[in-house]
Design a protein around this motif. Structure first.
Motif, PDB file in Angstrom:
ATOM      1  N   ALA A 506       0.848  -1.210   0.000  1.00 24.86           N
ATOM      2  CA  ALA A 506       0.000   0.000   0.000  1.00 24.86           C
ATOM      3  C   ALA A 506       0.879   1.255   0.000  1.00 24.86           C
ATOM      4  CB  ALA A 506      -0.941  -0.021   1.195  1.00 24.86           C
ATOM      5  N   THR A 507       1.573   1.484  -1.105  1.00 27.29           N
ATOM      6  CA  THR A 507       2.411   2.682  -1.202  1.00 27.29           C
ATOM      7  C   THR A 507       1.510   3.899  -1.422  1.00 27.29           C
ATOM      8  OG1 THR A 507       2.549   2.385  -3.560  1.00 27.29           O
ATOM      9  CG2 THR A 507       4.323   1.396  -2.253  1.00 27.29           C
ATOM     10  N   THR A 508       2.040   5.079  -1.128  1.00 29.38           N
ATOM     11  CA  THR A 508       1.266   6.309  -1.330  1.00 29.38           C
ATOM     12  C   THR A 508       0.803   6.393  -2.777  1.00 29.38           C
ATOM     13  OG1 THR A 508       2.683   7.300   0.303  1.00 29.38           O
ATOM     14  CG2 THR A 508       1.366   8.812  -1.009  1.00 29.38           C
ATOM     15  N   GLU A 509       1.704   6.037  -3.687  1.00 27.76           N
ATOM     16  CA  GLU A 509       1.404   6.095  -5.122  1.00 27.76           C
ATOM     17  C   GLU A 509       0.203   5.196  -5.466  1.00 27.76           C
ATOM     18  OE1 GLU A 509       3.165   7.338  -7.874  1.00 27.76           O
ATOM     19  OE2 GLU A 509       2.028   6.174  -9.367  1.00 27.76           O
ATOM     20  N   ARG A 510       0.244   3.956  -4.996  1.00 34.78           N
ATOM     21  CA  ARG A 510      -0.838   3.015  -5.335  1.00 34.78           C
ATOM     22  C   ARG A 510      -2.149   3.431  -4.674  1.00 34.78           C
ATOM     23  NH1 ARG A 510       0.903  -3.193  -5.484  1.00 34.78           N
ATOM     24  NH2 ARG A 510      -0.954  -3.262  -6.794  1.00 34.78           N
ATOM     25  N   LEU A 511      -2.056   3.851  -3.420  1.00 36.65           N
ATOM     26  CA  LEU A 511      -3.291   4.288  -2.733  1.00 36.65           C
ATOM     27  C   LEU A 511      -3.865   5.516  -3.424  1.00 36.65           C
ATOM     28  CD1 LEU A 511      -2.206   3.902   1.013  1.00 36.65           C
ATOM     29  CD2 LEU A 511      -3.931   2.550  -0.181  1.00 36.65           C
ATOM     30  N   GLY A 512      -2.983   6.452  -3.766  1.00 35.49           N
ATOM     31  CA  GLY A 512      -3.410   7.695  -4.416  1.00 35.49           C
ATOM     32  C   GLY A 512      -4.126   7.401  -5.726  1.00 35.49           C
ATOM     33  N   ARG A 513      -3.573   6.473  -6.518  1.00 33.66           N
ATOM     34  CA  ARG A 513      -4.200   6.129  -7.803  1.00 33.66           C
ATOM     35  C   ARG A 513      -5.574   5.509  -7.576  1.00 33.66           C
ATOM     36  NH1 ARG A 513      -1.208   6.435 -12.267  1.00 33.66           N
ATOM     37  NH2 ARG A 513      -2.666   5.141 -13.412  1.00 33.66           N
ATOM     38  N   ALA A 514      -5.625   4.591  -6.611  1.00 36.24           N
ATOM     39  CA  ALA A 514      -6.913   3.918  -6.345  1.00 36.24           C
ATOM     40  C   ALA A 514      -7.943   4.927  -5.839  1.00 36.24           C
ATOM     41  CB  ALA A 514      -6.711   2.801  -5.330  1.00 36.24           C
ATOM     42  N   MET A 515      -7.498   5.844  -4.972  1.00 35.81           N
ATOM     43  CA  MET A 515      -8.442   6.827  -4.419  1.00 35.81           C
ATOM     44  C   MET A 515      -8.955   7.773  -5.498  1.00 35.81           C
ATOM     45  SD  MET A 515      -6.524   7.525  -0.804  1.00 35.81           S
ATOM     46  CE  MET A 515      -7.521   8.870  -0.215  1.00 35.81           C
ATOM     47  N   ALA A 516      -8.135   7.970  -6.532  1.00 37.35           N
ATOM     48  CA  ALA A 516      -8.571   8.842  -7.632  1.00 37.35           C
ATOM     49  C   ALA A 516      -9.351   8.059  -8.683  1.00 37.35           C
ATOM     50  CB  ALA A 516      -7.358   9.502  -8.268  1.00 37.35           C
ATOM     51  N   GLY A 517      -9.575   6.762  -8.443  1.00 38.93           N
ATOM     52  CA  GLY A 517     -10.344   5.950  -9.386  1.00 38.93           C
ATOM     53  C   GLY A 517      -9.538   5.491 -10.573  1.00 38.93           C
ATOM     54  N   LEU A 518      -8.203   5.559 -10.443  1.00 40.84           N
ATOM     55  CA  LEU A 518      -7.354   5.126 -11.553  1.00 40.84           C
ATOM     56  C   LEU A 518      -6.911   3.679 -11.318  1.00 40.84           C
ATOM     57  CD1 LEU A 518      -5.151   8.322 -11.672  1.00 40.84           C
ATOM     58  CD2 LEU A 518      -6.854   7.645 -13.365  1.00 40.84           C
ATOM     59  N   PRO A 519      -6.721   2.937 -12.376  1.00 39.07           N
ATOM     60  CA  PRO A 519      -6.242   1.567 -12.188  1.00 39.07           C
ATOM     61  C   PRO A 519      -4.795   1.566 -11.676  1.00 39.07           C
ATOM     62  CG  PRO A 519      -6.322   2.126 -14.504  1.00 39.07           C
ATOM     63  CD  PRO A 519      -6.894   3.290 -13.775  1.00 39.07           C
ATOM     64  N   ALA A 520      -4.314   0.394 -11.247  1.00 35.49           N
ATOM     65  CA  ALA A 520      -2.980   0.298 -10.640  1.00 35.49           C
ATOM     66  C   ALA A 520      -1.876   0.730 -11.600  1.00 35.49           C
ATOM     67  CB  ALA A 520      -2.743  -1.109 -10.160  1.00 35.49           C
ATOM     68  N   ASP A 521      -2.043   0.492 -12.932  1.00 38.05           N
ATOM     69  CA  ASP A 521      -1.006   0.923 -13.877  1.00 38.05           C
ATOM     70  C   ASP A 521      -1.456   2.205 -14.566  1.00 38.05           C
ATOM     71  OD1 ASP A 521      -2.908   0.203 -15.641  1.00 38.05           O
ATOM     72  OD2 ASP A 521      -2.075  -1.786 -15.998  1.00 38.05           O
TER      73      ASP A 521
END
Ligand SMILES: Nc1ncnc2c1ncn2[C@@H]1O[C@H](COP(=O)(O)OP(=O)(O)OP(=O)(O)O)[C@@H](O)[C@H]1O
Length: 534
Positions: A506-521
């Motif tokens: 759960a890195t900041t980058e991955r959480l941030g993407r998920a919270m913005a509704g973006l997929p992991a890549d």
């Protein structure tokens, strides 16, 4: 910074101000200078006297002794209305907008200018929004606005009332990182226009981000007053509470069977995203973090899991001291069939619940002891108490209050007399401090308003409860809070669970993407779920 003569007319000074509530000395000879065009951070541990100083400055409480001045002239407001007339206004910890009314209507209710009609109130607020570079819907009921918009709305109403000095009591306590960033931008724009801002906060990083000046209170005494520039959060923490103990290493835990489960839950409320088929399982012995930007469905999910909002379809199951299943809008235990309410049925089966707004759980007009016992009393357990030795309830209440460092730990006091952070500790003492380990814990922002030491103690308690076999679900706007306790983090977006990440991933980058509704890549945005039906 040089102060123009016009701005000098707005310097607010308090000299040797003291305030006592009966035997409690909340402030002792505190002095503060609030400059126009600057953000003045006011920090200190729970009960240090921050809100009291704010209330004295804003005319809500008179000081017991000491003097104040505004632009060199004596300033001794008889009440809040007089302070407002002189340009000093406070936005309290618990927002005071009337939810059914729009911002324009709220302004008409509280506005101190007589004979303002709706049209002129609207244009005044619109002009203030413009000046402060804020966009908030002036005509929608404020209950339908996001928390950060309500916060900004309350600030705008205060500015429209002519405030040149704004005191904000923990405005960021229930805001996420994006919303905090937005609020700070607005505060900086206000400062450029010459507004002075007193910012009470427990998030010390915010002092570094936004403050020009800093006052640190400890036990009602001023222990630091000066420039905030260049001070690191760790130095401020040392000024506040001395050295913090190291976080205890996480005890090894084994994950047991699923205790709390949501299956295909669909639900709707006016305040949050519609839940659109949510599946979630929390096992005994684990702490699951729930993250998401405001309005992503996490509030509604917790309300459904706590039995306050019935799902339209799908099922919630708690494997507690007995099994409780909620399907559609009914709980199907024998107790519920006899007429027991869903939320209290879940509680009776061992669910502990810390809601986002402590006002939903702490009764200010009851004593601390009554607050601790409120649910057992509601279940008719008072009769048991009669058979115990006289005073034993008070002894156990005092012990529980002391264990959670509620100050003062006196069972007979009214909860209204506790500082905000100490009310939060009282709530934690009730929900997390029972002799019996709860089957499951639902906690929304459990460390809101708590100082560093108290927040750390509550986090450790949550982890200990999981180690003792509870299934723990912690939601928060503060990612660090979630990260500090969780074994895995589930992210919501648009009413759906869009990520479920073990803490190590759960890195900041991955959480941030998920919270913005973006997929992991880096592939394009997913299609959003359908708009909720009107
Ligand atoms: N109305 C009241 N009656 C009695 N005691 C009070 C009252 N208001 C505050 N106090 C006491 O005064 C002290 C300072 O409280 P205050 O609310 O100013 O603290 P604070 O620094 O704002 O704390 P927090 O961070 O928890 O909000 C506390 O000991 C509190 O219990």
């Amino acid at each position: 910074m040089t102060i123009s003569p016009q701005e000098a007319g707005r310097v607010v000074e308090a000299r040797s101000v003291s305030k006592s509530y009966g035997p409690v000395r909340a402030l002792h000879e505190v002095s503060i200078t609030v400059r126009p065009g600057a953000v003045h951070a006011l920090v200190g541990e729970n009960g240090a006297g921050k809100s009291t100083l704010a209330k004295v400055l804003a005319g809500i409480e008179p000081p017991s002794s000491g003097t104040m001045s505004l632009g060199g002239a004596p300033y001794a407001p008889r009440d809040r209305a007089e302070a407002k007339r002189r340009g000093i206004n406070m936005v309290p910890q618990q927002l005071s907008l009337v939810g059914e009314l729009s911002l324009v209507e709220n302004y008409l209710v509280v506005g101190s200018r007589p004979f303002v009609n709706r049209r002129s109130a609207r244009s005044l607020l619109a002009a203030t929004l413009d000046r402060a570079r804020v966009e908030v819907d002036l005509d929608a009921p404020t209950a339908s606005l996001t928390h950060s918009h309500r916060q900004l709305g309350e600030i705008v109403v205060a500015l429209a009332e002519g405030a040149h000095t704004l005191i904000l009591d923990e405005p960021t306590a229930s805001l996420g990182p994006l919303e905090v960033g937005g609020l700070f931008e607005h505060l900086r724009s206000l400062c450029e226009l010459g507004t002075a801002i007193v910012l009470i906060t427990h998030r010390l990083d915010e002092v570094r981000q936004v403050a020009d000046d800093l006052t640190v209170l400890s036990h009602g005494l001023e222990v630091h007053h000066g420039s905030a520039t260049g001070l690191q959060p760790a130095e401020i923490a040392r000024l506040m509470v001395g050295e913090l103990p190291e976080l205890a290493p996480r005890a090894a835990r084994t994950r047991g069977a699923v205790t709390l489960r949501a299956e295909a839950v669909v639900a709707q409320s006016t305040r949050d995203a519609r839940l659109d088929g949510v599946d979630l399982a929390v096992h005994a012995g684990e702490v699951v973090g729930l993250a998401g930007v405001a309005g992503s469905g996490q509030n509604l999910l917790l309300d459904v899991l706590a039995g306050f909002v019935p799902p339209r379809s799908g099922t919630v199951t708690l494997e507690g001291s007995r099994t409780v299943t909620i399907t559609g809008s009914r709980a199907s235990t024998a107790a519920a069939e006899r007429g027991g309410a869903t939320a209290s049925t879940l509680r009776a089966a061992g669910l502990a619940w810390i809601p986002e707004d402590r006002r939903d759980a702490v009764v200010p007009t009851m004593s601390l002891r009554e607050n601790l016992a409120v649910y057992s009393s509601a279940r008719g357990r008072r009769a048991d108490a009669r058979s115990r030795p006289q005073g034993s309830d008070d002894v156990s209440a005092a012990g529980r209050l002391a264990a959670f460092d509620v100050r003062p730990a006196r069972p007979e006091l009214l909860a209204a007399g506790l500082s905000g952070g100490n009310q939060q500790k009282l709530l934690a003492a009730r929900e997390l401090g029972a002799a019996q380990t709860p089957s499951a814990v639902l906690a929304y922002g459990p460390t809101q308003g708590l100082d560093l030491r108290a927040a750390q103690a509550i986090r450790e308690r949550l982890v200990d409860l999981a180690a003792a076999g509870a299934a723990v679900l912690v939601a928060s706007h503060d990612l660090e809070e979630v990260r500090a306790v969780a074994d895995r983090i589930v992210v919501m977006f648009g009413g759906r669970i869009v990520a479920d990440l073990p803490i190590a991933e759960a890195t900041t980058e991955r959480l941030g993407r998920a919270m913005a509704g973006l997929p992991a890549d880096d592939t394009p945005r997913p299609t959003l779920p359908e708009e909720p039906a009107p």
